[in-house]
Structures are given as structure tokens and as C-alpha cells.
Design a protein around this motif. Structure first.
Motif, mmCIF file in Angstrom:
data_model
loop_
_atom_site.group_PDB
_atom_site.id
_atom_site.type_symbol
_atom_site.label_atom_id
_atom_site.label_comp_id
_atom_site.label_asym_id
_atom_site.label_seq_id
_atom_site.Cartn_x
_atom_site.Cartn_y
_atom_site.Cartn_z
ATOM 1 N N ALA A 2 -34.435 11.092 9.098
ATOM 2 C CA ALA A 2 -34.900 12.226 9.898
ATOM 3 C C ALA A 2 -34.655 13.520 9.147
ATOM 4 C CB ALA A 2 -34.181 12.251 11.231
ATOM 5 N N GLY A 3 -35.432 14.540 9.476
ATOM 6 C CA GLY A 3 -35.240 15.835 8.845
ATOM 7 C C GLY A 3 -36.409 16.174 7.960
ATOM 8 N N PHE A 30 -39.415 14.768 24.117
ATOM 9 C CA PHE A 30 -38.411 14.915 23.054
ATOM 10 C C PHE A 30 -37.789 13.563 22.722
ATOM 11 C CE2 PHE A 30 -37.978 19.480 24.605
ATOM 12 C CZ PHE A 30 -38.745 19.971 23.566
ATOM 13 N N TYR A 33 -40.085 11.902 20.312
ATOM 14 C CA TYR A 33 -40.051 12.577 19.004
ATOM 15 C C TYR A 33 -38.742 12.254 18.261
ATOM 16 C CZ TYR A 33 -43.980 15.568 20.617
ATOM 17 O OH TYR A 33 -45.180 16.057 21.077
ATOM 18 N N ASP A 34 -37.614 12.369 18.985
ATOM 19 C CA ASP A 34 -36.313 12.079 18.349
ATOM 20 C C ASP A 34 -36.289 10.651 17.809
ATOM 21 O OD1 ASP A 34 -35.436 14.601 19.093
ATOM 22 O OD2 ASP A 34 -34.099 13.906 20.680
ATOM 23 N N LEU A 37 -38.287 10.189 14.606
ATOM 24 C CA LEU A 37 -37.580 10.707 13.430
ATOM 25 C C LEU A 37 -36.468 9.746 13.011
ATOM 26 C CD1 LEU A 37 -37.548 14.401 14.636
ATOM 27 C CD2 LEU A 37 -38.824 13.518 12.668
ATOM 28 N N ARG A 126 -36.740 23.324 19.227
ATOM 29 C CA ARG A 126 -35.829 22.180 19.077
ATOM 30 C C ARG A 126 -35.675 21.759 17.614
ATOM 31 N NH1 ARG A 126 -33.914 18.232 22.555
ATOM 32 N NH2 ARG A 126 -33.589 16.150 21.714
ATOM 33 N N TYR A 127 -36.813 21.690 16.890
ATOM 34 C CA TYR A 127 -36.747 21.113 15.540
ATOM 35 C C TYR A 127 -36.830 22.141 14.414
ATOM 36 C CZ TYR A 127 -37.700 16.910 18.275
ATOM 37 O OH TYR A 127 -37.638 15.899 19.210
ATOM 38 N N SER A 130 -36.778 21.683 10.483
ATOM 39 C CA SER A 130 -36.116 20.454 10.042
ATOM 40 C C SER A 130 -37.048 19.250 10.037
ATOM 41 C CB SER A 130 -34.913 20.153 10.942
ATOM 42 O OG SER A 130 -35.345 19.737 12.230
ATOM 43 N N VAL A 131 -38.253 19.404 10.554
ATOM 44 C CA VAL A 131 -39.191 18.274 10.595
ATOM 45 C C VAL A 131 -40.580 18.752 10.187
ATOM 46 C CG1 VAL A 131 -37.900 17.236 12.511
ATOM 47 C CG2 VAL A 131 -39.961 18.568 13.008
ATOM 48 N N TYR A 133 -44.635 18.706 11.279
ATOM 49 C CA TYR A 133 -45.440 18.629 12.501
ATOM 50 C C TYR A 133 -46.895 18.306 12.142
ATOM 51 C CZ TYR A 133 -41.534 21.578 14.146
ATOM 52 O OH TYR A 133 -40.290 22.092 14.443
#
Ligand code: G3P
Ligand code: CA
Length: 277
Positions: A2-3, A30, A33-34, A37, A126-127, A130-131, A133
Motif C-alpha cells: 500500500a502507499g 473506505f 479502498y483500504d 491497497l 483520507r489518502y 499516499s495512493v 487514484y
């Protein structure tokens, strides 16, 4: 895994969590999505709808009917009908987890009950950076201003340059007009032209020259992808990201044609396939 990754489009097969890990958890929450990841997705997908008061929310359907259920906070009709006819306050009363537990009892979890529809801004909050999209403008002709609001939020959250420089945000649409509008607003942004399942490899190939004028890639239905389409796209510097690929054997077959990524409801399966290749 993740990240924020730094995708290298020429070298890797991108793992796109379709509506999150929507095979295992309620889509566009979420939680989904979490999970995507954690399962190795390089991108999480957002489908955009716009509320009556002009807020971008993440929901696949134009209506609330399939995935939203009323809660004790909901008024009559708050959780049925078109998103664009509801205010954000109405939509925020709806539960988008319970339907999943009913539809997929094998993956049902009590904590899914009561999950809410996120706004795109809440997703960015939230992200942050770090991610990656992968954002779709849905029914853009019915939501004037959707593209401008998307670009405004990307700007506010510092995502415009990372999108241009390393594809931290990919913008996708079935609507050429919507993508051409984004391209006119900011030609540096990477765009993916989706093609519906009514197309074929041949009909898509006939549109590649026009597509290459504004897009960096195409998103065909998986059944329309063959080595000829991938070769023709690559010859025009267009990447190929088929949707929606859920079985490991299908993933392997598409990788063999040379695709550059794919949308999947099961990012763990694609991660395992890529780990073996
Ligand atoms: O955006 C790729 C794929 O998601 C297109 O189909 O209907 O799931 O948005 P849909
Ligand atoms: Ca989509």
C-alpha cells in the motif's frame, strides 16, 4: 505494497482496484479502498456522481437504488432515485454496506452495515498523496461542471502536478467529450478513454488515432482485447487497461497480449498472478 507507488507504465502491469476491492467489501467505501491497497492495488478507482448541491461523491450508479438503504436518519425518498436530484445531506444518511451483506453472504461482515458514501474530497483527505487514484467522470453530460470541480479538488489537494508527472491521478471516461474538456482545461493531465462492451477490437482500433490526440491510454472491455488491439494502441503510445478482470486465468491471458494494467474486483488475485510472472 500500500502507499504511493511510482508507476512505470512501460515496465509494469498496473493493478487497479475496481471500486476498491469490491469483490470482498461494499464498493466505493473506505473499507473497500483500504482493503484494495492492502491487497496490492497500485490504484484505487473512483466513479463520480454529482449531487444537486454540486458535490462530487463516489458512487457507480446514477441512482441510489441498487446500493443505498435508508437509515434511521433518512427521510422518505432520501436513498432512492437519482443522485443528482439529492443534496449531499440526504445522501449522507444512506447506508451503502447492507446491500453487500445481502448480495454476498459469503463475504458479509457486521461492520459493513452503516457505511456511508464518501465525497471525493473525503477520499483525498483520507489518502492525500499516499495512493494513486483512477477517477471516472460518470454521466458527465448530466452533471455540468463535473470536470471543473474534479480539477479544482485535485489542485486543492496538490495532486495536479503528481498526476501530470507520474500518473498519480488517471482520469477515465466513456465520454470523449468529457475527456476532451479536461484536456482543454489542462493538457498535461493523463487521460484514459474507456470503450463499452458493444465495441470490438476492430472498432476500437479505428478510433485510436483520434483517441491519441488527447489520451495516454484506453480502457476496453476485457472481451475486446487481443494482441492486435494492444499492438495498435502501443504503436500510438496508448496504454491498455481492460476492465473488469476477476479470474486468474483471464488475467494471465490478458498479460500475454501485452496489456499494461487492468481493473479487478479482486486485487489480491492479480497481485498473486503478477508475483508468479
Ligand atoms: O472504469 C472502468 C470500468 O469500471 C468501467 O465500467 O461500469 O464498472 O464503471 P464500470
Ligand atoms: Ca468505472
Amino acid at each position: 505494497k500500500a502507499g504511493a507507488k511510482q508507476p512505470e507504465p512501460e515496465d509494469v502491469v498496473l493493478n487497479v482496484g475496481h471500486r476498491g476491492a469490491s469483490g470482498y467489501a461494499p464498493e466505493h467505501t473506505f473499507t473497500a479502498y483500504d482493503l484494495a491497497l492492502r491487497m496490492g492495488a497500485d490504484y484505487i478507482e473512483q466513479d463520480l456522481q454529482m449531487t444537486r448541491d454540486g458535490v462530487l461523491v463516489v458512487l457507480h450508479d446514477e441512482t441510489l437504488d441498487r446500493t443505498a438503504r435508508p437509515t434511521a436518519e433518512s427521510g422518505p425518498g432520501d436513498c432512492t432515485g437519482l443522485v443528482r436530484e439529492k443534496t449531499l445531506a440526504q445522501i449522507k444518511t444512506c447506508d451503502v454496506g447492507s446491500w453487500f451483506n445481502e448480495a454476498y453472504p459469503q463475504y458479509a461482515r457486521p461492520e459493513y452495515v452503516g457505511l456511508r458514501i464518501p465525497t471525493l474530497e473525503e477520499v483525498f483527505q483520507r489518502y492525500r498523496k499516499s495512493v494513486n487514484y483512477y477517477i471516472e467522470t460518470k454521466s458527465p453530460e448530466a452533471a455540468p461542471g463535473m470536470e471543473e470541480e474534479l480539477l479544482r479538488l485535485m489542485d486543492e489537494y496538490g495532486l495536479t502536478r503528481p498526476a501530470a508527472e507520474r500518473w498519480q491521478v488517471l482520469i477515465q471516461s466513456f465520454s470523449p467529450a468529457s475527456l476532451q474538456k479536461v484536456h482543454a482545461l489542462d493538457p498535461s493531465l493523463p487521460l484514459i478513454q474507456l470503450f463499452s462492451g458493444t465495441e470490438t477490437s476492430e472498432t476500437i482500433r479505428a478510433k485510436l488515432d483520434a483517441t491519441a490526440a488527447y489520451a495516454v491510454g484506453i480502457g476496453p472491455s476485457k472481451d475486446d482485447v487481443d494482441a492486435e488491439l494492444v499492438g495498435a494502441a502501443h504503436a500510438r503510445c496508448l496504454d491498455v487497461h481492460p476492465y473488469t478482470v476477476n479470474e486468474s486465468a483471464e488475467m494471465e491471458g490478458l498479460i500475454a497480449t501485452g496489456v499494461d494494467g487492468m481493473f479487478t474486483n479482486f486485487p489480491d488475485r492479480l497481485d498473486a498472478v503478477l508475483g508468479e510472472s
